[in-house]
Scaffold this active site. Structure first.
Site, PDB file in Angstrom:
ATOM      1  N   ARG A  87       0.838  -1.200   0.000  1.00 39.18           N
ATOM      2  CA  ARG A  87       0.000   0.000   0.000  1.00 39.18           C
ATOM      3  C   ARG A  87       0.866   1.241   0.000  1.00 39.18           C
ATOM      4  O   ARG A  87       1.829   1.316   0.759  1.00 39.18           O
ATOM      5  CB  ARG A  87      -0.914   0.005   1.230  1.00 39.18           C
ATOM      6  CG  ARG A  87      -2.261   0.633   0.977  1.00 39.18           C
ATOM      7  CD  ARG A  87      -3.196   0.440   2.139  1.00 39.18           C
ATOM      8  NE  ARG A  87      -3.692  -0.932   2.275  1.00 39.18           N
ATOM      9  CZ  ARG A  87      -4.671  -1.285   3.083  1.00 39.18           C
ATOM     10  NH1 ARG A  87      -5.262  -0.388   3.828  1.00 39.18           N
ATOM     11  NH2 ARG A  87      -5.054  -2.538   3.159  1.00 39.18           N
ATOM     12  N   HIS A 111      -9.559   1.072   2.900  1.00 39.09           N
ATOM     13  CA  HIS A 111     -10.179   2.249   3.526  1.00 39.09           C
ATOM     14  C   HIS A 111      -9.315   3.499   3.437  1.00 39.09           C
ATOM     15  O   HIS A 111      -9.709   4.552   3.917  1.00 39.09           O
ATOM     16  CB  HIS A 111     -10.457   1.948   4.998  1.00 39.09           C
ATOM     17  CG  HIS A 111      -9.212   1.637   5.783  1.00 39.09           C
ATOM     18  ND1 HIS A 111      -8.655   0.377   5.794  1.00 39.09           N
ATOM     19  CD2 HIS A 111      -8.406   2.416   6.530  1.00 39.09           C
ATOM     20  CE1 HIS A 111      -7.556   0.396   6.535  1.00 39.09           C
ATOM     21  NE2 HIS A 111      -7.375   1.622   6.990  1.00 39.09           N
ATOM     22  N   LYS A 127      -3.556  -6.552  -2.600  1.00 37.64           N
ATOM     23  CA  LYS A 127      -3.685  -7.689  -1.692  1.00 37.64           C
ATOM     24  C   LYS A 127      -3.459  -8.952  -2.522  1.00 37.64           C
ATOM     25  O   LYS A 127      -4.082  -9.124  -3.573  1.00 37.64           O
ATOM     26  CB  LYS A 127      -5.072  -7.724  -1.052  1.00 37.64           C
ATOM     27  CG  LYS A 127      -5.360  -6.540  -0.124  1.00 37.64           C
ATOM     28  CD  LYS A 127      -6.755  -6.608   0.477  1.00 37.64           C
ATOM     29  CE  LYS A 127      -6.992  -5.454   1.445  1.00 37.64           C
ATOM     30  NZ  LYS A 127      -8.357  -5.465   2.027  1.00 37.64           N
ATOM     31  N   ASP A 141     -13.154  -1.398  -0.313  1.00 38.25           N
ATOM     32  CA  ASP A 141     -13.127  -2.622  -1.123  1.00 38.25           C
ATOM     33  C   ASP A 141     -14.195  -3.615  -0.689  1.00 38.25           C
ATOM     34  O   ASP A 141     -14.229  -4.743  -1.177  1.00 38.25           O
ATOM     35  CB  ASP A 141     -11.737  -3.266  -1.117  1.00 38.25           C
ATOM     36  CG  ASP A 141     -11.243  -3.654   0.272  1.00 38.25           C
ATOM     37  OD1 ASP A 141     -11.722  -3.057   1.258  1.00 38.25           O
ATOM     38  OD2 ASP A 141     -10.364  -4.527   0.382  1.00 38.25           O
ATOM     39  N   ASP A 153     -14.839  -5.499   1.783  1.00 39.06           N
ATOM     40  CA  ASP A 153     -14.655  -6.760   2.515  1.00 39.06           C
ATOM     41  C   ASP A 153     -15.025  -6.604   3.988  1.00 39.06           C
ATOM     42  O   ASP A 153     -15.128  -7.594   4.712  1.00 39.06           O
ATOM     43  CB  ASP A 153     -13.233  -7.312   2.354  1.00 39.06           C
ATOM     44  CG  ASP A 153     -12.153  -6.368   2.864  1.00 39.06           C
ATOM     45  OD1 ASP A 153     -12.451  -5.202   3.187  1.00 39.06           O
ATOM     46  OD2 ASP A 153     -10.979  -6.798   2.933  1.00 39.06           O
ATOM     47  N   ARG A 154     -15.242  -5.363   4.435  1.00 33.71           N
ATOM     48  CA  ARG A 154     -15.653  -5.117   5.823  1.00 33.71           C
ATOM     49  C   ARG A 154     -17.000  -4.415   5.844  1.00 33.71           C
ATOM     50  O   ARG A 154     -17.319  -3.636   4.941  1.00 33.71           O
ATOM     51  CB  ARG A 154     -14.642  -4.215   6.542  1.00 33.71           C
ATOM     52  CG  ARG A 154     -13.346  -4.894   6.897  1.00 33.71           C
ATOM     53  CD  ARG A 154     -12.524  -4.026   7.836  1.00 33.71           C
ATOM     54  NE  ARG A 154     -12.166  -2.758   7.259  1.00 33.71           N
ATOM     55  CZ  ARG A 154     -11.934  -1.653   7.975  1.00 33.71           C
ATOM     56  NH1 ARG A 154     -12.049  -1.658   9.276  1.00 33.71           N
ATOM     57  NH2 ARG A 154     -11.584  -0.531   7.359  1.00 33.71           N
ATOM     58  N   HIS A 178     -13.718  -7.284  10.292  1.00 30.97           N
ATOM     59  CA  HIS A 178     -13.399  -8.367   9.350  1.00 30.97           C
ATOM     60  C   HIS A 178     -14.047  -9.634   9.893  1.00 30.97           C
ATOM     61  O   HIS A 178     -13.817 -10.003  11.052  1.00 30.97           O
ATOM     62  CB  HIS A 178     -11.892  -8.596   9.257  1.00 30.97           C
ATOM     63  CG  HIS A 178     -11.159  -7.563   8.463  1.00 30.97           C
ATOM     64  ND1 HIS A 178     -11.179  -7.531   7.086  1.00 30.97           N
ATOM     65  CD2 HIS A 178     -10.373  -6.541   8.842  1.00 30.97           C
ATOM     66  CE1 HIS A 178     -10.438  -6.532   6.651  1.00 30.97           C
ATOM     67  NE2 HIS A 178      -9.937  -5.907   7.694  1.00 30.97           N
TER      68      HIS A 178
END
Length: 456
Positions: A16, A105, A114, A251, A253-254, A336
């Site tokens: 990142r 985020h 990732k 993204d 995923d959370r 998560h």
């Protein structure tokens, strides 16, 4: 030059950095060669799946990264725009390594990657990321592995519909019943995947806030962990009379959940709620929770006949322990949520549907479902800048030597009716404090005492 840039952007669990000063197309290309080299050395995989979020730099980075992979003779399946959990799904069902271009985020100026091997198993610094970095450094310095005798081929595949159907298998749709849902997708990938799933449930009425895919995040940052970024959603839940609010990160995923009164659930409360659902489907199963989660989580797991297992913070640790223990579900305070039937990967959408099903089953509002799970007062994560994190931790440990302590992840001290964890940041000169007590006043007092010690 390349070495210093990669030192800055290769983190414990992913890659990142800021665009373009840290992460640009040349770096993305070098990382593509590095990832292909790692895959070639450690598996028989012949193809890699790649997806990206809506950040403006994504297409150019995917093109450069793919070029690096193709150059090494491995095929690329381009999934196009997707959420991180969609990429994990594709990695799982296609049994192929994967790369997701996202900075999750982080603010608009960032991008990242990732990585996972086949079956959505994560690649972190302990499981190959340093190998990827080493080869990428060689490429940036003008070296690196020679191109393959024949280049790989590139194809495109849209798995959104299949992914949506997969998510639906985690609940009985009859349990959800008639429900009004509002989702704040923060101009992130939730704007694509949330409607794709919810429109398959005729009894659900969905409203999406900030659903346009826009990596400049014109409405608010895509970080629902910060209460300020849930403000619009909480207000809309109340003004619109919705049954539940869902706040997704960039993204997707959370997810953070908001009840019908506009009050948010902590990641711990949602973990406990999902654990109840998981144990109904798999009685006696093992449930993971990281050590920052409320002690209500292991209490609830035990009360419902499950086996709670405490873990370090971080998805690569949790996914590994899920594989080792056969756990059916794992949760983190940071929202998560991991599911064994989802290749041990996290998914904000699966979590959302399971919470909705629990509310529907109860016949009452979410505020009633959550009430028995909200047992203690938590500080949230408090970051303090320090010169020498390890020295401060040792001082705090010595000052609490009368209490039970462990070093699973930083320092955890159990003081009877209250506890705290102090752990250093992986990337900054910060100490992160999490503390839980029986009530808000005690919590505030204990936090003040510890912050005084930390800063002195």
């Amino acid at each position: 030059m390349g070495m210093s840039v990669l030192d800055q952007i290769v983190k414990a669990y992913d890659i990142r950095g800021t665009v373009p000063d840290q992460l640009d197309a040349d770096v993305a290309h070098a990382l593509g060669v590095g990832f292909a080299s790692f895959i070639r050395s450690n598996s028989k995989a012949e193809r890699i799946v790649i997806a990206r979020d809506m950040r403006p730099s994504g297409p150019a980075f995917v093109e450069a990264f793919s070029r690096g992979i193709l150059n090494q003779g491995i095929d690329v399946i381009d999934l196009g725009l997707g959420s991180t959990d969609l990429m994990y799904y594709a990695s799982g069902v296609l049994d192929a390594p994967g790369a997701m271009f996202t900075a999750s985020h982080n603010p608009a100026g960032y991008n990242g990657i990732k990585l996972c091997v086949a079956g959505a198993r994560p690649v972190g610094v302990d499981t190959g990321l340093l190998d990827v970095k080493r080869v990428a450094e060689e490429v940036l310095e003008g070296g690196g592995p020679k191109p393959a005798a024949s280049a790989g081929s590139q194809s495109e595949r849209n798995v959104l519909s299949d992914f949506a159907e997969h998510v639906l298998t985690f609940v009985d749709l009859a349990d959800i019943g008639t429900m009004r849902v509002v989702a704040d997708t923060a101009n992130g990938m939730g704007g694509l995947v949330v409607p794709a799933v919810m429109e398959r449930i005729p009894s659900v009425e969905l409203e999406v806030m900030y659903g346009e895919l826009d990596g400049t995040f014109p409405n608010h940052p895509p970080d629902p962990l910060q209460p300020a970024n849930q403000r619009d959603l909480r207000a809309r839940v109340k003004s619109g009379g919705f049954d539940i609010g869902l706040a997704f990160d960039g993204d997707a995923d959370r997810v953070f959940v908001v009840d019908e009164l506009g009050v948010g659930l902590s990641g711990s409360t949602t973990t406990a709620l999902l654990a109840v659902a998981a144990l109904r489907a798999a009685p006696g199963a093992t449930i993971l929770h990281n050590l920052i989660c409320s002690k209500s989580v292991p209490e609830v797991v035990t009360e419902h006949g499950g086996v709670p297992v405490r873990t370090k913070v971080g998805h690569s640790y949790i996914k590994q322990i899920m594989a080792n223990t056969g756990a059916v579900f794992g949760g983190e305070h940071s929202a998560h949520y991991y599911f064994a039937r989802n290749f041990n990967a996290d998914s904000g959408l699966i979590a959302s549907l399971m919470v909705m099903a629990e509310v529907g089953r109860s016949g009452g509002p979410l505020s009633g479902v959550r009430a028995p799970l909200d047992r203690y007062a938590a500080s949230g994560e408090i970051n303090t800048q320090v010169d020498d994190a390890s020295a401060v931790i040792e001082q705090i440990s010595a000052a609490h030597s009368d209490y039970d302590q462990d070093r699973l992840d930083g320092l955890t001290v159990n003081c009877g009716d209250w506890w705290f964890n102090l752990r250093p940041s992986n990337t900054e000169p910060l100490l992160r404090l999490n503390l839980e007590a029986p009530d808000q006043n005690t919590c505030a007092d204990r936090v003040a005492e510890l912050l005084t010690m930390i800063t002195s």
